[in-house]
Design a protein around this motif. Structure first.
Motif, PDB file in Angstrom:
ATOM      1  N   GLU A  83      44.237  45.508  43.537  1.00 12.10           N
ATOM      2  CA  GLU A  83      43.905  46.329  42.371  1.00 12.10           C
ATOM      3  C   GLU A  83      42.802  47.342  42.661  1.00 12.10           C
ATOM      4  N   GLY A  84      42.220  47.268  43.856  1.00 13.35           N
ATOM      5  CA  GLY A  84      41.131  48.179  44.211  1.00 13.35           C
ATOM      6  C   GLY A  84      39.759  47.676  43.807  1.00 13.35           C
ATOM      7  N   ASP A  85      39.691  46.425  43.345  1.00  9.52           N
ATOM      8  CA  ASP A  85      38.420  45.832  42.914  1.00  9.52           C
ATOM      9  C   ASP A  85      37.794  45.118  44.109  1.00  9.52           C
ATOM     10  N   ARG A  86      37.087  45.864  44.946  1.00  9.25           N
ATOM     11  CA  ARG A  86      36.509  45.283  46.150  1.00  9.25           C
ATOM     12  C   ARG A  86      35.425  44.266  45.831  1.00  9.25           C
ATOM     13  N   GLU A  87      34.610  44.567  44.823  1.00  4.40           N
ATOM     14  CA  GLU A  87      33.530  43.648  44.456  1.00  4.40           C
ATOM     15  C   GLU A  87      34.106  42.303  44.002  1.00  4.40           C
ATOM     16  N   GLY A  88      35.140  42.363  43.187  1.00  8.84           N
ATOM     17  CA  GLY A  88      35.774  41.137  42.715  1.00  8.84           C
ATOM     18  C   GLY A  88      36.444  40.385  43.845  1.00  8.84           C
ATOM     19  N   ALA A  89      37.075  41.126  44.753  1.00  8.15           N
ATOM     20  CA  ALA A  89      37.737  40.491  45.897  1.00  8.15           C
ATOM     21  C   ALA A  89      36.720  39.793  46.780  1.00  8.15           C
ATOM     22  N   LEU A  90      35.614  40.483  47.046  1.00 10.29           N
ATOM     23  CA  LEU A  90      34.588  39.904  47.914  1.00 10.29           C
ATOM     24  C   LEU A  90      34.013  38.626  47.304  1.00 10.29           C
TER      25      LEU A  90
END
Length: 247
Positions: free
Chosen positions: A45-52
């Protein structure tokens, strides 16, 4: 094999034979896999902060699992995969130091697993992925020699895997992609002869796969991409007839 598919398979194996509430660490293993899935969705989804954040939670669980059962190879693999995923997000963010640290942590585990069980194709495949990941970072940093050494190490592993199981089309495709990585690097270094040799090696594999399964649209597309690469080289050398033949 597609990068994320390889890692997803790892977590499926990690959960293999486990039922929630049965076996040591079964709940933690399920939680780890769930956070990996959340992280994958967030990254898509492009949510790098959430992925990390999700991957770091997965990493913490994996570390606990390994501490509880240090001899369990699948749990070791899960820990390596969590480090790898964190490295990918760090690389997406442009944090090369953070990415390198994560990739190297993953590499150390994968080297250990591969040394313990050299005949395990999954461990060898994981090790090749680590070489490629760090190689990509080296190339991005302008360290072509370092990147080439890592890509060649990956190539050696994939050549061996493809020889061990010549009917495995995913292994064959991985080998073609390794040749392509080396070809791209040779191109950036201005080594057209080396680049052409690597692209031709990749093309030969793609042609074989496309001939084996003419109805497979993916193989046909990959063959077309390989021909395009050869054509681009020919055109850059002023060989318009050769480029036209490749195209």
């Amino acid at each position: 094999m597609a990068y994320w598919k390889v890692l997803i398979v790892g977590f499926v194996a990690l959960l293999g034979g486990c039922t929630i509430g049965q076996g040591p660490g079964a709940q933690d293993m399920a939680d780890q896999a769930r956070h990996v899935e959340i992280g994958d969705d967030k990254r898509a989804e492009g949510d790098r902060e959430g992925a990390l954040a999700a991957y770091q939670t997965s990493l913490a669980i994996a570390e606990r699992l390994v501490q509880q059962d240090p001899g369990n190879a699948q749990k070791q693999r899960g820990l390596a995969d969590s480090h790898e995923r964190i490295g990918v997000v760090k690389q997406d963010e442009g944090d090369r130091e953070g990415a390198l640290a994560a990739y190297q942590a993953s590499l150390a585990i994968r080297e250990h697993l591969a040394q313990q069980d050299p005949g395990n194709a999954e461990w060898q495949q994981d090790l090749a992925i680590s070489h490629d990941s760090i190689g990509d970072l080296r190339q991005a940093a302008g360290d072509r020699a370092g990147a080439l050494a890592l890509y060649q190490a990956s190539l050696v592993i994939r050549e061996r895997l493809s020889q061990q199981d010549p009917r495995n089309t995913e292994s064959q495709l991985d080998l073609a992609l390794s040749h392509n990585r080396i070809g791209d690097l040779k191109w950036s270094a201005g080594d057209r002869a080396g680049m052409l040799a690597a692209y031709q090696a990749s093309l030969a594999i793609r042609e074989r796969l496309a001939q084996q399964d003419p109805g497979n649209a993916d193989w046909q597309l990959r063959l077309s991409t390989g021909q395009q690469s050869i054509g681009d080289v020919m055109l850059a050398e002023g060989d318009r007839a050769g480029a036209l033949a490749a195209y």
